[in-house]
Structures are given as structure tokens and as C-alpha cells.
Design a protein around this motif. Structure first.
Motif, short mmCIF file in Angstrom:
data_model
loop_
_atom_site.label_atom_id
_atom_site.label_comp_id
_atom_site.label_asym_id
_atom_site.label_seq_id
_atom_site.Cartn_x
_atom_site.Cartn_y
_atom_site.Cartn_z
N TRP A 74 1.33 -1.06 0.06
CA TRP A 74 -0.31 0.29 -0.60
C TRP A 74 0.70 1.26 -0.03
O TRP A 74 0.39 2.42 -0.27
CB TRP A 74 -1.43 0.07 1.14
CG TRP A 74 -0.57 0.42 2.32
CD1 TRP A 74 -0.15 -0.32 3.39
CD2 TRP A 74 -0.26 1.06 3.04
NE1 TRP A 74 0.74 -0.08 4.89
CE2 TRP A 74 0.18 0.51 4.85
CE3 TRP A 74 -0.52 2.91 3.00
CZ2 TRP A 74 0.68 2.47 5.63
CZ3 TRP A 74 -0.46 4.04 3.63
CH2 TRP A 74 0.30 3.43 4.67
N PRO A 127 -15.67 6.83 2.80
CA PRO A 127 -14.11 5.99 4.13
C PRO A 127 -12.66 6.89 4.24
O PRO A 127 -12.25 7.05 3.70
CB PRO A 127 -14.31 4.36 2.49
CG PRO A 127 -14.64 4.67 1.29
CD PRO A 127 -14.89 6.46 1.72
N LEU A 132 -5.71 -3.12 1.94
CA LEU A 132 -4.81 -2.77 3.71
C LEU A 132 -5.41 -3.81 4.24
O LEU A 132 -5.86 -3.65 5.06
CB LEU A 132 -5.61 -1.50 3.87
CG LEU A 132 -4.60 -0.35 3.65
CD1 LEU A 132 -5.64 1.25 3.75
CD2 LEU A 132 -3.38 -0.07 4.89
N ASP A 133 -7.03 -4.12 3.06
CA ASP A 133 -6.90 -5.45 4.58
C ASP A 133 -6.70 -6.51 4.32
O ASP A 133 -6.76 -7.44 4.74
CB ASP A 133 -8.76 -5.69 3.04
CG ASP A 133 -10.08 -5.06 3.56
OD1 ASP A 133 -9.43 -3.56 4.20
OD2 ASP A 133 -10.64 -4.00 2.45
N ALA A 189 -8.20 4.45 -4.62
CA ALA A 189 -8.74 4.23 -3.99
C ALA A 189 -9.72 2.60 -3.80
O ALA A 189 -8.95 1.93 -2.19
CB ALA A 189 -10.12 4.95 -3.69
N LYS A 190 -9.83 2.09 -4.51
CA LYS A 190 -10.13 1.06 -4.56
C LYS A 190 -9.31 0.24 -4.59
O LYS A 190 -8.97 -1.48 -3.47
CB LYS A 190 -10.57 0.01 -6.11
CG LYS A 190 -12.00 0.76 -5.71
CD LYS A 190 -13.30 0.07 -7.06
CE LYS A 190 -14.90 0.37 -7.35
NZ LYS A 190 -14.18 1.93 -7.88
N ASN A 206 -7.67 0.11 -0.73
CA ASN A 206 -8.20 -1.06 0.94
C ASN A 206 -8.51 -2.35 0.54
O ASN A 206 -8.47 -2.42 1.44
CB ASN A 206 -9.89 -0.17 0.25
CG ASN A 206 -11.17 0.50 0.77
OD1 ASN A 206 -10.40 0.75 2.24
ND2 ASN A 206 -11.70 1.59 0.52
N ARG A 228 -9.76 5.36 6.58
CA ARG A 228 -8.64 4.10 6.90
C ARG A 228 -7.64 4.81 7.68
O ARG A 228 -6.41 5.81 6.88
CB ARG A 228 -8.29 3.83 5.61
CG ARG A 228 -9.05 2.73 5.19
CD ARG A 228 -9.48 1.32 5.48
NE ARG A 228 -9.27 0.50 5.97
CZ ARG A 228 -8.94 -0.51 5.61
NH1 ARG A 228 -9.93 -0.82 4.09
NH2 ARG A 228 -7.98 -1.41 6.02
N LEU A 264 -11.03 8.21 -1.14
CA LEU A 264 -10.62 7.25 0.31
C LEU A 264 -9.72 8.57 1.07
O LEU A 264 -9.04 8.69 0.73
CB LEU A 264 -9.97 6.52 -0.11
CG LEU A 264 -8.59 5.52 1.27
CD1 LEU A 264 -10.26 5.06 2.27
CD2 LEU A 264 -8.90 4.29 0.42
#
Length: 100
Positions: A5, A61, A98-99, A91-92, A95, A63, A36
Motif C-alpha cells: 500500500w 471511507p 489494506l485489507d 482508492a479501490k 482498500n 482508513r 478514500l
């Protein structure tokens, strides 16, 4: 090893798809151009509250990521507390990374 990321954040910076700094990010959140928001874990409580409240209101969103030094280093700048990602694709992907 650099987290994926962080590399993506550097790429987004070079593509000029980021906005940094509390005031600029909040301005773009109000316009709904930010997809984001990344907030450093060591941001001041007041800053965290302001950014989180604004993002919740505008349904953007957020984070919470590592510290301000890491955020700044990722984009080749001084320490950064708040970074807004303006591009849907970035942004997608951010995410998703980061997940992991």
C-alpha cells in the motif's frame, strides 16, 4: 520490505491523484472529490475527530494507517497526517491492499 500500500501511495502521488494536509483534504471531502482518506494513527485527537466526522457526514471511507512519518515518506514529502486519494482505481486498490 515495503508494504504494497505504501508503494501504491507513492504511485498515486506521482500520478497527482492525492491531496494532502488537513484543510485541503477536508475541502475536497466537502466537494466529494476524494474517494478514500488515509489518516495516520498518531494524528492529534482533535484532527482525528474533525476528519472522521466530516468523512462520515459526506460518506467518504477513512482508513487509519501507520504513522505520519511513513505517510510522508511514501509520497516523498515531510510528515503527513491526512492524505486524500482522488482516484477511484487507486482508492479501490488501496482498500484491497489494506485489507490483506
Amino acid at each position: 520490505m515495503i508494504a504494497k500500500w505504501i508503494s501504491l501511495l507513492g504511485l498515486a502521488a506521482r500520478a497527482r491523484k492525492l491531496v494532502t494536509g488537513e484543510e485541503l483534504v477536508l475541502k475536497e471531502v466537502r466537494k466529494k472529490t476524494v474517494k478514500l482518506v488515509l489518516l495516520s494513527s498518531d494524528a492529534a485527537e482533535q484532527t482525528k475527530k474533525k476528519v472522521l466526522d466530516k468523512c462520515v457526514y459526506y460518506n467518504i471511507p477513512v482508513r487509519i494507517v501507520s504513522d505520519r512519518a511513513t505517510l510522508g515518506q511514501a509520497i516523498g514529502k515531510a510528515e503527513r497526517v491526512v492524505i486524500g486519494i482522488m482516484d477511484d482505481g487507486f482508492a479501490k486498490k488501496m482498500n484491497a491492499l489494506l485489507d490483506q
